[in-house]
Write a protein that holds these residues in place. Sequence first.
Motif, PDB file in Angstrom:
ATOM      1  N   ASN A  61      -5.776   9.262  -4.642  1.00  0.00           N
ATOM      2  CA  ASN A  61      -5.797   8.987  -3.197  1.00  0.00           C
ATOM      3  C   ASN A  61      -7.153   9.352  -2.617  1.00  0.00           C
ATOM      4  O   ASN A  61      -7.716  10.405  -2.905  1.00  0.00           O
ATOM      5  CB  ASN A  61      -4.693   9.753  -2.487  1.00  0.00           C
ATOM      6  CG  ASN A  61      -4.743  11.243  -2.750  1.00  0.00           C
ATOM      7  OD1 ASN A  61      -4.858  11.663  -3.907  1.00  0.00           O
ATOM      8  ND2 ASN A  61      -4.655  12.049  -1.693  1.00  0.00           N
TER       9      ASN A  61
ATOM     10  N   LEU B  80      -5.593   8.617   2.069  1.00  0.00           N
ATOM     11  CA  LEU B  80      -4.290   9.114   2.497  1.00  0.00           C
ATOM     12  C   LEU B  80      -4.091  10.542   2.047  1.00  0.00           C
ATOM     13  O   LEU B  80      -4.427  10.910   0.901  1.00  0.00           O
ATOM     14  CB  LEU B  80      -3.172   8.232   1.937  1.00  0.00           C
ATOM     15  CG  LEU B  80      -3.181   6.771   2.392  1.00  0.00           C
ATOM     16  CD1 LEU B  80      -2.098   5.993   1.665  1.00  0.00           C
ATOM     17  CD2 LEU B  80      -2.989   6.669   3.902  1.00  0.00           C
TER      18      LEU B  80
ATOM     19  N   TYR C 191       1.166   1.304   1.212  1.00  0.00           N
ATOM     20  CA  TYR C 191      -0.280   1.483   1.121  1.00  0.00           C
ATOM     21  C   TYR C 191      -0.835   1.316  -0.293  1.00  0.00           C
ATOM     22  O   TYR C 191      -2.048   1.441  -0.490  1.00  0.00           O
ATOM     23  CB  TYR C 191      -0.658   2.890   1.606  1.00  0.00           C
ATOM     24  CG  TYR C 191      -0.457   3.090   3.091  1.00  0.00           C
ATOM     25  CD1 TYR C 191      -1.317   2.516   4.018  1.00  0.00           C
ATOM     26  CD2 TYR C 191       0.607   3.848   3.570  1.00  0.00           C
ATOM     27  CE1 TYR C 191      -1.136   2.705   5.378  1.00  0.00           C
ATOM     28  CE2 TYR C 191       0.803   4.039   4.929  1.00  0.00           C
ATOM     29  CZ  TYR C 191      -0.063   3.464   5.827  1.00  0.00           C
ATOM     30  OH  TYR C 191       0.110   3.642   7.166  1.00  0.00           O
TER      31      TYR C 191
ATOM     32  N   GLU D  68      -4.867   3.027  -4.011  1.00  0.00           N
ATOM     33  CA  GLU D  68      -4.649   2.570  -2.641  1.00  0.00           C
ATOM     34  C   GLU D  68      -5.067   1.117  -2.455  1.00  0.00           C
ATOM     35  O   GLU D  68      -5.951   0.605  -3.157  1.00  0.00           O
ATOM     36  CB  GLU D  68      -5.430   3.446  -1.664  1.00  0.00           C
ATOM     37  CG  GLU D  68      -4.997   4.894  -1.649  1.00  0.00           C
ATOM     38  CD  GLU D  68      -5.910   5.774  -0.832  1.00  0.00           C
ATOM     39  OE1 GLU D  68      -5.477   6.849  -0.405  1.00  0.00           O
ATOM     40  OE2 GLU D  68      -7.091   5.369  -0.621  1.00  0.00           O
ATOM     41  N   ASN D  69      -4.389   0.466  -1.529  1.00  0.00           N
ATOM     42  CA  ASN D  69      -4.812  -0.884  -1.148  1.00  0.00           C
ATOM     43  C   ASN D  69      -6.232  -0.842  -0.596  1.00  0.00           C
ATOM     44  O   ASN D  69      -6.687   0.199  -0.094  1.00  0.00           O
ATOM     45  CB  ASN D  69      -3.884  -1.455  -0.072  1.00  0.00           C
ATOM     46  CG  ASN D  69      -2.532  -1.860  -0.613  1.00  0.00           C
ATOM     47  OD1 ASN D  69      -2.377  -2.079  -1.808  1.00  0.00           O
ATOM     48  ND2 ASN D  69      -1.551  -1.933   0.275  1.00  0.00           N
TER      49      ASN D  69
ATOM     50  N   THR E  48      -9.354  -1.339   1.953  1.00  0.00           N
ATOM     51  CA  THR E  48      -9.507  -1.213   3.402  1.00  0.00           C
ATOM     52  C   THR E  48      -9.706  -2.605   3.999  1.00  0.00           C
ATOM     53  O   THR E  48     -10.512  -3.397   3.508  1.00  0.00           O
ATOM     54  CB  THR E  48     -10.704  -0.323   3.743  1.00  0.00           C
ATOM     55  OG1 THR E  48     -10.477   0.984   3.219  1.00  0.00           O
ATOM     56  CG2 THR E  48     -10.903  -0.241   5.255  1.00  0.00           C
TER      57      THR E  48
ATOM     58  N   GLN F 238      -8.716  -0.015   8.522  1.00  0.00           N
ATOM     59  CA  GLN F 238      -7.584   0.754   8.028  1.00  0.00           C
ATOM     60  C   GLN F 238      -7.148   0.209   6.676  1.00  0.00           C
ATOM     61  O   GLN F 238      -7.391  -0.956   6.333  1.00  0.00           O
ATOM     62  CB  GLN F 238      -6.409   0.665   9.019  1.00  0.00           C
ATOM     63  CG  GLN F 238      -6.726   1.157  10.420  1.00  0.00           C
ATOM     64  CD  GLN F 238      -6.972   2.652  10.469  1.00  0.00           C
ATOM     65  OE1 GLN F 238      -6.320   3.416   9.752  1.00  0.00           O
ATOM     66  NE2 GLN F 238      -7.903   3.061  11.314  1.00  0.00           N
ATOM     67  N   ILE F 239      -6.503   1.090   5.871  1.00  0.00           N
ATOM     68  CA  ILE F 239      -5.962   0.636   4.602  1.00  0.00           C
ATOM     69  C   ILE F 239      -4.889  -0.420   4.883  1.00  0.00           C
ATOM     70  O   ILE F 239      -4.043  -0.244   5.753  1.00  0.00           O
ATOM     71  CB  ILE F 239      -5.352   1.809   3.811  1.00  0.00           C
ATOM     72  CG1 ILE F 239      -6.430   2.828   3.454  1.00  0.00           C
ATOM     73  CG2 ILE F 239      -4.673   1.310   2.538  1.00  0.00           C
ATOM     74  CD1 ILE F 239      -5.882   4.053   2.757  1.00  0.00           C
TER      75      ILE F 239
ATOM     76  N   ASN G  37      -1.639  -2.224   4.904  1.00  0.00           N
ATOM     77  CA  ASN G  37      -0.265  -1.787   4.693  1.00  0.00           C
ATOM     78  C   ASN G  37       0.606  -3.022   4.487  1.00  0.00           C
ATOM     79  O   ASN G  37       0.682  -3.891   5.351  1.00  0.00           O
ATOM     80  CB  ASN G  37       0.230  -0.986   5.907  1.00  0.00           C
ATOM     81  CG  ASN G  37       1.607  -0.407   5.684  1.00  0.00           C
ATOM     82  OD1 ASN G  37       2.581  -1.128   5.608  1.00  0.00           O
ATOM     83  ND2 ASN G  37       1.676   0.922   5.598  1.00  0.00           N
TER      84      ASN G  37
END
Length: 574
Positions: free
Chosen positions: A45, A48, A82, A105-106, A108, A135-136, A138
């Motif tokens: 991560n 997050l 995410y 993580e996905n 940005t 933002q990441i 979602n």
Amino acid sequence: MRRQVKYLVLIIILTMILGSSLSLAADDSPLEGSNLITAIEVEGNEKLAEEDILAPIETEVGDRVSSQRLQEDLQSIFDLGYFFNLEIHFEPYQDGVKLIFEVVENPTLDEIKFKGNEALDDDLLAEKLSLEAGQILNNNHLDQGLRNVESYYQEQGYILMRIDDIYMEEDGVLEIEINEGRLNEIKIQGNEKTKDFVIERNLSQESGDVFNAQQLQSDLRDIFNLGFFEDIIPHLEEADRLENEVDLVLEVEEGKTGTFGIGAGYNSGIGWLGHFEIQEDNLRGRAQRIKFRWEFGEQNTYELSFHEPWVFGTDTSFGFSIYDKTREGSGDFGVEEDDDEQNIEYEEHRRGGSITLGRPLTNTIDGSLRYQYESFEYESLESDYRILDEESESTVRSLTFSGTRDTRDNIFEPRSGTNNRVSVKYAGQLLGGDNDFTKYQVDLRKYTADFLSDSNSWAFRSRFGLSDGDLPQGERYRIGGAEGVRGYERTERDLTGDSMMALSAEYRIPVADNFTGVLFADAGNAWDSSFSSSDLKKSAGLGVRVHTPIGQLRLDYGWGEDESRPHFSLGQAF
């Protein structure tokens, strides 16, 4: 089901593109229940917080390893939206094992690109998608945003819209390909008289356009209001599933568009009268309207009119009329036997014609310009008086500017909507003629269904008129008779003036397919000075409307404050 599958496919696509997975690593997995979990960590991560990632899991330090619970924990973390890759690893740690959730993580989200959208612009779609750059990404928010986009398209009438592809680039660019659905071909069936182009020119959509169901409903109302059809049934046929194209099929049932009438009658005031009338509203199937009416007997009146709704290859309308009319009335004239003005009974002979051009200004507002020439001759019907020569003849040349906003659901039997008209009539001065004046008129009409009965309806009308200059007798406002305050004669002097106000309300009760009963109330007056609500003439009454092969017949009986009388005419009062 299609929507659910589509978004499942979206997740699969994102998973395949970016290599996402949910897995319980087998190489270092302890036997179920044989090891105590002595620590839980998250690896991979970057943006997050660990506590946010671990918040939804059920497994705690001190629990024994359970494959089923760990799979559920993986799903719970994935459901946060995410991540596109999740794995579990174990490491020996303090007489037990450390549980490690390895996440990827996905990307940005830096930019959103829409492709294929024509009806709705990018900014509006981005607003409905509700994803924030920086933002990441979602997955849950993306899924909800896509649903919002779809719903908004549906609300705006674009019922064929679908999302064909969604792609997330590694650099953070989200591409969404939209197929809005297009009209391939328009097919018209059932019309034997009316030309196809008469129907097609009232459609705001053509082949190749993005299809909109709301526009089609509005267009069908306009086509039905032409008055040529008993019924119009639209339906869509699939033309190309891959390209998301449909054919629009309109099945029409034509009705009668011509009327013919002949009759005779006797009036104690003017003797025997006959009439001959012929009208065609769809001449040669081209939506041209022509009408001729002749009244003969003790008085002779004729009128010929023509209307073409589409000239010069545009929706500009053209019309003309010529007429020669005779009627009786009463008014104030200077007379040779008396220097003062007298209210006398007279016969008016009016000859003239007009030319009118009109054009839609918006979907519901039409504008028109009419030039009119009229000559008036007045002859006293009282043997004791003769109208002065300078008042016995006159001419009027005028231009009338009108604007009409019509939102009625049905112009023949409206149950909802409005029909409002504002006009200014400018006469004389630069145009010539014997009379200089300006008339200002407002006509407001409102229709609504009765809240107690779906079949019954209300109709309301308000009219106001003012003027500048000296109105000749033939231009003064008259608000009595079948079109005004019913129960009073149209020629009644007290209801004639240079300004006027009239109010009407009707409660319409369909009794049978071709028969409607009406309760009505009217109020109004006309003045030579200014409005005075205390002087309003009031009436109430009953009426019937009967549909016949020659049109709708109207019979009203009104009771006024001082008198009562029947009124016979054609069509609705308003």
